[in-house]
Motif scaffolding. Structure first.
Motif, mmCIF file in Angstrom:
data_model
loop_
_atom_site.group_PDB
_atom_site.id
_atom_site.type_symbol
_atom_site.label_atom_id
_atom_site.label_comp_id
_atom_site.label_asym_id
_atom_site.label_seq_id
_atom_site.Cartn_x
_atom_site.Cartn_y
_atom_site.Cartn_z
ATOM 1 N N HIS A 189 19.847 -23.964 11.348
ATOM 2 C CA HIS A 189 18.813 -23.132 11.733
ATOM 3 C C HIS A 189 19.154 -21.627 12.016
ATOM 4 O O HIS A 189 20.098 -21.431 13.032
ATOM 5 N N LEU A 190 18.606 -20.638 11.542
ATOM 6 C CA LEU A 190 19.121 -19.378 11.653
ATOM 7 C C LEU A 190 17.867 -18.668 12.626
ATOM 8 O O LEU A 190 18.030 -18.209 13.891
ATOM 9 N N PHE A 191 16.616 -18.672 12.295
ATOM 10 C CA PHE A 191 15.480 -18.251 13.367
ATOM 11 C C PHE A 191 14.173 -18.818 12.698
ATOM 12 O O PHE A 191 14.022 -19.109 11.396
ATOM 13 N N ASP A 192 13.220 -18.704 13.513
ATOM 14 C CA ASP A 192 11.753 -19.003 13.077
ATOM 15 C C ASP A 192 11.032 -17.649 13.065
ATOM 16 O O ASP A 192 11.242 -16.846 13.925
ATOM 17 N N LEU A 193 10.303 -17.277 11.871
ATOM 18 C CA LEU A 193 9.796 -16.115 11.643
ATOM 19 C C LEU A 193 8.201 -16.016 11.439
ATOM 20 O O LEU A 193 7.805 -17.006 10.915
ATOM 21 N N VAL A 194 7.396 -15.229 12.215
ATOM 22 C CA VAL A 194 6.000 -15.074 12.099
ATOM 23 C C VAL A 194 5.662 -13.722 11.780
ATOM 24 O O VAL A 194 6.251 -12.711 12.495
ATOM 25 N N VAL A 195 4.940 -13.573 10.713
ATOM 26 C CA VAL A 195 4.611 -12.203 10.002
ATOM 27 C C VAL A 195 3.328 -12.151 10.348
ATOM 28 O O VAL A 195 2.258 -12.996 9.553
ATOM 29 N N ASP A 196 2.523 -11.080 11.107
ATOM 30 C CA ASP A 196 1.419 -10.925 11.198
ATOM 31 C C ASP A 196 0.890 -9.992 9.904
ATOM 32 O O ASP A 196 1.618 -9.288 9.624
ATOM 33 N N LEU A 197 -0.163 -10.150 9.179
ATOM 34 C CA LEU A 197 -0.622 -9.749 8.104
ATOM 35 C C LEU A 197 -1.603 -8.673 7.974
ATOM 36 O O LEU A 197 -2.680 -9.232 8.830
ATOM 37 N N ASN A 198 -1.815 -7.484 7.675
ATOM 38 C CA ASN A 198 -2.842 -6.682 7.289
ATOM 39 C C ASN A 198 -3.778 -7.382 6.390
ATOM 40 O O ASN A 198 -3.424 -8.444 5.583
ATOM 41 N N PRO A 199 -4.997 -6.919 6.221
ATOM 42 C CA PRO A 199 -5.828 -7.477 5.176
ATOM 43 C C PRO A 199 -5.357 -7.297 3.678
ATOM 44 O O PRO A 199 -4.618 -6.324 3.398
ATOM 45 N N ARG A 200 -5.394 -8.337 2.729
ATOM 46 C CA ARG A 200 -4.741 -8.223 1.502
ATOM 47 C C ARG A 200 -5.264 -7.099 0.845
ATOM 48 O O ARG A 200 -6.453 -6.755 0.812
ATOM 49 N N LEU A 201 -4.402 -6.599 -0.189
ATOM 50 C CA LEU A 201 -4.769 -5.546 -1.124
ATOM 51 C C LEU A 201 -4.449 -5.991 -2.327
ATOM 52 O O LEU A 201 -3.360 -6.070 -3.016
ATOM 53 N N PRO A 202 -5.787 -6.295 -2.950
ATOM 54 C CA PRO A 202 -5.871 -6.889 -4.405
ATOM 55 C C PRO A 202 -5.547 -5.759 -5.500
ATOM 56 O O PRO A 202 -6.297 -4.920 -5.640
ATOM 57 N N ILE A 203 -4.423 -5.796 -5.945
ATOM 58 C CA ILE A 203 -3.911 -4.775 -7.017
ATOM 59 C C ILE A 203 -4.484 -5.207 -8.255
ATOM 60 O O ILE A 203 -4.748 -4.074 -9.056
ATOM 61 N N GLY A 204 -4.609 -6.509 -8.572
ATOM 62 C CA GLY A 204 -5.496 -6.755 -9.618
ATOM 63 C C GLY A 204 -4.604 -7.474 -10.849
ATOM 64 O O GLY A 204 -3.409 -7.694 -10.763
ATOM 65 N N SER A 205 -5.242 -7.915 -11.823
ATOM 66 C CA SER A 205 -4.597 -8.741 -12.956
ATOM 67 C C SER A 205 -3.981 -7.728 -14.131
ATOM 68 O O SER A 205 -4.591 -6.651 -14.342
ATOM 69 N N GLY A 206 -2.777 -7.997 -14.221
ATOM 70 C CA GLY A 206 -1.805 -7.204 -15.340
ATOM 71 C C GLY A 206 -1.168 -8.148 -16.370
ATOM 72 O O GLY A 206 -1.628 -9.386 -16.385
ATOM 73 N N PRO A 207 -0.090 -7.433 -16.840
ATOM 74 C CA PRO A 207 0.449 -8.377 -17.750
ATOM 75 C C PRO A 207 1.044 -9.579 -17.419
ATOM 76 O O PRO A 207 1.462 -10.722 -18.200
ATOM 77 N N PHE A 208 1.316 -9.606 -16.148
ATOM 78 C CA PHE A 208 2.237 -10.808 -15.583
ATOM 79 C C PHE A 208 1.591 -11.527 -14.707
ATOM 80 O O PHE A 208 2.135 -12.704 -14.073
ATOM 81 N N GLY A 209 -0.014 -11.246 -14.480
ATOM 82 C CA GLY A 209 -0.456 -12.215 -13.443
ATOM 83 C C GLY A 209 -1.347 -11.336 -12.672
ATOM 84 O O GLY A 209 -1.386 -10.065 -12.837
ATOM 85 N N ARG A 210 -1.749 -12.048 -11.461
ATOM 86 C CA ARG A 210 -2.699 -11.200 -10.271
ATOM 87 C C ARG A 210 -1.789 -10.791 -9.413
ATOM 88 O O ARG A 210 -1.064 -11.696 -8.820
ATOM 89 N N ARG A 211 -1.657 -9.514 -9.007
ATOM 90 C CA ARG A 211 -0.845 -9.240 -7.792
ATOM 91 C C ARG A 211 -1.736 -8.759 -6.912
ATOM 92 O O ARG A 211 -2.700 -7.967 -6.900
ATOM 93 N N VAL A 212 -1.085 -9.025 -5.720
ATOM 94 C CA VAL A 212 -1.626 -8.762 -4.283
ATOM 95 C C VAL A 212 -0.693 -8.378 -3.436
ATOM 96 O O VAL A 212 0.548 -9.220 -3.412
ATOM 97 N N LEU A 213 -0.882 -7.372 -2.617
ATOM 98 C CA LEU A 213 -0.118 -6.954 -1.627
ATOM 99 C C LEU A 213 -0.515 -7.457 -0.039
ATOM 100 O O LEU A 213 -1.693 -7.366 0.415
ATOM 101 N N PHE A 214 0.186 -8.219 0.260
ATOM 102 C CA PHE A 214 0.050 -8.813 1.783
ATOM 103 C C PHE A 214 1.052 -8.101 2.527
ATOM 104 O O PHE A 214 2.224 -8.287 2.978
ATOM 105 N N GLY A 215 0.318 -6.941 3.103
ATOM 106 C CA GLY A 215 1.178 -6.175 4.090
ATOM 107 C C GLY A 215 1.647 -6.514 5.303
ATOM 108 O O GLY A 215 0.735 -7.552 6.155
#
Length: 164
Positions: free
Chosen positions: A17-43
């Motif tokens: 065990h190294l550590f436990d990590l909790v990341v608080d997230l901003n509202p998602r930013l849907p970048i959209g569907s492109g040639p590789f799939g649907r991209r979303v930024l979880f800030g």
């Protein structure tokens, strides 16, 4: 088929065990569907990490540039900056996979309920690596880690283990 004679026993993979990590997230930013799939930024809005060798906070501003395949599988592309309790900065990157079975997808889409789903019901694994110039944490530059992820209210969490 006969095993290649060059194959040797190297021992089982062990972790610590190294550590436990909790990341608080901003509202998602849907970048959209492109040639590789649907991209979303979880800030990343902040968070904490705590383990036997180090602890501190998640610096706001990183995030996960997630890519969703048509089958619902999410490929992670995460970059975070961690600040240790003594002020050192750690650059943490990881890829990974989050596979949600079709039976759980509707519940996972509900923001009020998704963090209550038992993580044993889905596959969420990562492979963190670190970079730092801080002498007291330089040992992180030479290790490989694995992590198990799960949802928490307001964000995401991981149990991170060093591969020994």
């Amino acid at each position: 088929m006969t095993a290649d004679a060059r194959v040797r026993e190297v021992g089982d993979i062990r972790t610590a065990h190294l550590f436990d990590l909790v990341v608080d997230l901003n509202p998602r930013l849907p970048i959209g569907s492109g040639p590789f799939g649907r991209r979303v930024l979880f800030g990343a809005a902040g968070g904490t990490f705590c383990g036997p060798k180090l602890h501190g906070e998640v610096v706001p501003g990183g995030g996960d540039w997630a890519l969703f395949a048509p089958d619902g599988t999410m490929a992670l592309d995460v970059r975070l900056t961690l600040r240790t309790h003594d002020g050192a900065l750690l650059h943490m990157t990881y890829g990974g996979r989050w596979v949600t079975p079709p039976a759980l997808r509707e519940a996972m889409a509900d923001p009020a309920e998704r963090y209550r789903i038992d993580p044993a019901g889905y596959y969420f694994r990562t492979n963190p690596l670190f970079e730092t110039g801080a002498e007291q944490y330089a040992w992180l530059n030479g290790i490989v880690c694995v992590g198990s992820g799960y949802l928490v209210e307001g964000g995401i969490a991981y149990k991170i283990c060093e591969v020994l």
